[in-house]
Design a protein around this motif. Structure first.
Motif, PDB file in Angstrom:
ATOM      1  N   THR A  32       0.800  -1.232   0.000  1.00  0.00           N
ATOM      2  CA  THR A  32       0.000   0.000   0.000  1.00  0.00           C
ATOM      3  C   THR A  32       0.832   1.280   0.000  1.00  0.00           C
ATOM      4  OG1 THR A  32      -0.086   0.005   2.422  1.00  0.00           O
ATOM      5  CG2 THR A  32      -1.841  -1.173   1.259  1.00  0.00           C
ATOM      6  N   LEU A  35      -0.315   3.851  -2.430  1.00  0.00           N
ATOM      7  CA  LEU A  35      -1.706   4.280  -2.416  1.00  0.00           C
ATOM      8  C   LEU A  35      -1.818   5.605  -1.677  1.00  0.00           C
ATOM      9  CD1 LEU A  35      -3.613   0.954  -1.628  1.00  0.00           C
ATOM     10  CD2 LEU A  35      -3.147   1.981  -3.852  1.00  0.00           C
ATOM     11  N   LYS A  36      -2.864   6.351  -1.948  1.00  0.00           N
ATOM     12  CA  LYS A  36      -3.067   7.639  -1.290  1.00  0.00           C
ATOM     13  C   LYS A  36      -3.439   7.407   0.175  1.00  0.00           C
ATOM     14  CE  LYS A  36      -4.605  10.034  -5.491  1.00  0.00           C
ATOM     15  NZ  LYS A  36      -4.637   8.907  -6.420  1.00  0.00           N
ATOM     16  N   ARG A  37      -2.835   8.227   1.027  1.00  0.00           N
ATOM     17  CA  ARG A  37      -3.054   8.096   2.464  1.00  0.00           C
ATOM     18  C   ARG A  37      -3.456   9.433   3.062  1.00  0.00           C
ATOM     19  NH1 ARG A  37       2.621   5.459   3.871  1.00  0.00           N
ATOM     20  NH2 ARG A  37       3.172   6.821   2.131  1.00  0.00           N
ATOM     21  N   GLN A  50     -10.150   5.266  -2.576  1.00  0.00           N
ATOM     22  CA  GLN A  50      -9.035   6.049  -3.083  1.00  0.00           C
ATOM     23  C   GLN A  50      -9.548   7.194  -3.959  1.00  0.00           C
ATOM     24  OE1 GLN A  50      -5.087   5.196  -3.175  1.00  0.00           O
ATOM     25  NE2 GLN A  50      -6.082   5.144  -1.171  1.00  0.00           N
ATOM     26  N   CYS A 187     -13.740   9.987   3.309  1.00  0.00           N
ATOM     27  CA  CYS A 187     -13.261   8.608   3.342  1.00  0.00           C
ATOM     28  C   CYS A 187     -13.706   7.934   4.641  1.00  0.00           C
ATOM     29  CB  CYS A 187     -11.740   8.577   3.220  1.00  0.00           C
ATOM     30  SG  CYS A 187     -11.129   9.226   1.642  1.00  0.00           S
ATOM     31  N   LEU A 255     -10.935   2.242  -7.842  1.00  0.00           N
ATOM     32  CA  LEU A 255     -10.545   3.043  -6.691  1.00  0.00           C
ATOM     33  C   LEU A 255     -11.438   2.795  -5.477  1.00  0.00           C
ATOM     34  CD1 LEU A 255      -9.915   6.372  -8.616  1.00  0.00           C
ATOM     35  CD2 LEU A 255      -8.191   4.801  -7.787  1.00  0.00           C
ATOM     36  N   GLU A 272      -0.597   3.559  -9.461  1.00  0.00           N
ATOM     37  CA  GLU A 272      -0.479   4.842  -8.777  1.00  0.00           C
ATOM     38  C   GLU A 272       0.981   5.298  -8.765  1.00  0.00           C
ATOM     39  OE1 GLU A 272      -2.702   6.811  -7.755  1.00  0.00           O
ATOM     40  OE2 GLU A 272      -4.468   5.786  -6.946  1.00  0.00           O
TER      41      GLU A 272
END
Length: 556
Positions: A32, A35-37, A50, A187, A255, A272
């Motif tokens: 991960t 991936l966007k956090r 996401q 989110c 996503l 990504e």
């Protein structure tokens, strides 16, 4: 076995809605890392879903823009969903005398309004899925304004009834779509506090309006209630038009890692990573079309203020309109969704039953309260609801993160159900309220029990709504619309008999029945919690809506 007894599933490689939330504890950094956090203290939290790379994706809006849009729509919820329904409750006796009608006929005025709200809810759901939430919110607000104008000039029972029916056309959108709007904007790890605030407005804020409506009815007359509604609904419509863009967005489904039966995080992370490295535009286009990672519209230019004022922004679903109308009923083939609809709708309906009989009980001897006095009694349930919001709203997100940490970094939607156990207070409060009214005890004591009831109702509303949004986000709009239909039809049914039932059998008997059913429903929560993950897996493999060819967002 998962945290606190959640049974694991062995049928699918990844059960939809079970997601890696804390990558450090889950030791998933290698999978991960790209991936966007989240940011700041949430930098170890994987964003679910996401966000796309499109600046127009509501998940990418600035925190201020998100909050502004949600606050304006919640202002509408305060007006249309929380104020319109109890608008005349404190003046039932006043209206009965003026129109020379039985009090049951006056109660039916609000009953018909709620019947219309429930009957139009499937159309609201279908239109929002097809053309977005913005035109539905704006259209509903217009009905609210028109209904308030008609009410302000009413001089007969029939005209007032017509005004309430028109107002009913404004209710469904602000009761149901505001909940799924939270999912549009935030989110998973951010939703808890916002969901708590929305459920407070739906389940408890309506208790504050009678404290204002009562004195206005007594001192200025009930028509002034509608005069004020015109003012505030007009203001909300202007704010809505100017500052609430469309929150519906056709994000590529890859996503939506909380909705998939196979997460494919390695593939998603690799894409990504490539995109973050600014590879050649042709390669980006190739990856976007073959893997489906980017927005369906591509990462375009951010819309201007004038562009966001557009009422219609295109189609968000290619389904047949009739299928979309049927969808709120079809989602109830999911047994756990049906459970959410029944328990959440029923507990809120019991609060409305209390509101229906309050004037009947407390304007009679030995209390002999005026309309203003009856209105002030609603401070008890409003305070109870506010305490529920502060308690459950404060702990919602930290509890989800803590449970995920204890569960090896994996988030399960069933964690959202933990506050629902507070619903036991609703059952006890209903019973106690009935006994005290039967004994003609102090109205301060009855107000306290009324507050305990609403505290429990808020607990159930927050827990079940959070669970439904996270466990079945792909059909969350339909779920909440189903709850609105069920709840409002119950309201309508109660308006036919609850006043006469209370008069003939006494409040103790009536509210022991309501309280007993509430306790029974709350007692089923552990079953949903323990078997929730297994059932999500079963539903993913045997989706009745797919068999009926009624598409959900996960299949777009």
């Amino acid at each position: 076995m998962g945290f606190l007894g959640i049974l694991e599933d062995t049928k699918l490689p990844h059960v939809p809605a079970s997601v890696i939330l804390n990558e450090q504890i889950a030791h998933s950094e290698t999978v991960t890392s790209h991936l966007k956090r989240g940011k700041g203290k949430d930098e170890h939290i994987v964003l679910v879903p996401q966000p796309s790379d499109d600046p127009n994706d509501p998940l990418n809006w600035s925190p201020l823009k998100k909050l502004r849009a949600l606050v304006i729509v919640c202002f509408g919820t305060c007006l249309y969903a929380a104020t319109f329904s109890p608008l005349l409750n404190t003046g039932l006796v006043v209206l009965a005398v003026e129109f020379n009608r039985p009090i049951g006929d006056i109660t039916l005025i609000s009953g018909y309004m709620l019947l219309v709200a429930g009957a139009t809810a499937p159309l609201v759901s279908a239109c929002s899925r097809k053309w977005g939430k913005r035109p539905v919110f704006l259209g509903s607000a217009l009905f609210g304004i028109v209904g308030s104008i008609v009410g302000s000039v009413s001089s007969s029972y029939e005209t007032l009834l017509a005004a309430r029916i028109i107002q009913g056309l404004s209710v469904a959108a602000y009761e149901s779509l505001v909940v799924s709007m939270v999912g549009d904007l935030y989110c998973v790890h951010e939703r808890g506090s916002y969901m708590s605030a929305v459920q407070f407005l739906l389940a408890s804020a309506g208790n504050f309006s009678p404290t204002i409506c009562g004195p206005i009815t007594e001192n200025l007359g009930w028509r002034y209630l509608f005069h004020l509604c015109i003012l505030f609904t007009g203001l909300q419509f202007i704010l809505l038009f100017l500052f609430v863009p469309e929150t519906q967005f056709r994000r590529d489904h890859r996503l939506d890692i909380d909705e998939l039966a196979s997460d494919n995080l390695e593939e998603l992370a690799e894409i990504e990573k490539r995109h973050a490295s600014h590879i050649e535009s042709q390669e980006i286009h190739k990856l976007g079309t073959t893997t489906g990672v980017f927005s369906s519209n591509g990462p375009g230019q951010e819309k201007t203020f004038l562009q966001e004022l557009a009422v219609f922004t295109g189609k968000y679903c290619d389904d047949n309109f009739l299928q979309l109308v049927i969808a709120p009923f079809a989602v109830c083939t999911n047994l756990f969704v049906l459970w959410v609809v029944v328990i959440s709708g029923y507990v809120v309906a019991t609060y409305v039953a209390q509101a229906y009989v309050l004037a009947q009980i407390f304007t009679s001897p030995p209390y002999s309260l005026s309309a203003a006095g009856v209105g002030y009694l609603f401070l008890g349930p409003f305070t109870g609801g506010l305490i529920g919001l502060l308690v459950f709203g404060t702990i919602a997100n930290p509890t989800a993160k803590w449970c995920s940490a204890k569960n090896g970094g994996i988030y399960e939607p069933e964690f959202r159900l933990l506050p629902t156990i507070g619903g036991l207070a609703a059952g006890a409060g209903l019973m106690g309220f009935g006994v005290l009214c039967q004994q003609q005890a102090s109205y301060y004591a009855t107000a306290v029990l009324h507050g305990i009831t609403i505290f429990g109702i808020v607990a159930v509303a927050i827990g079940t709504a959070g669970y439904a949004l996270d466990a079945f986000r792909d059909m969350s709009s339909e779920i909440f619309v189903s709850a609105i239909i069920f709840k409002n039809f119950l309201f309508y049914g109660f308006s036919y008999f609850v006043n006469s039932w209370t008069a003939t059998r006494g409040p103790a008997y009536v509210f022991f029945v309501f309280g007993g059913v509430t306790l029974g429903l709350v007692a089923t929560t552990p079953l949903v919690y323990v078997y929730g993950k297994k059932y999500r897996s079963f539903w993913a493999r045997h989706n009745v809506m797919r068999i009926m060819h009624i598409k959900t967002h996960s299949e777009l």
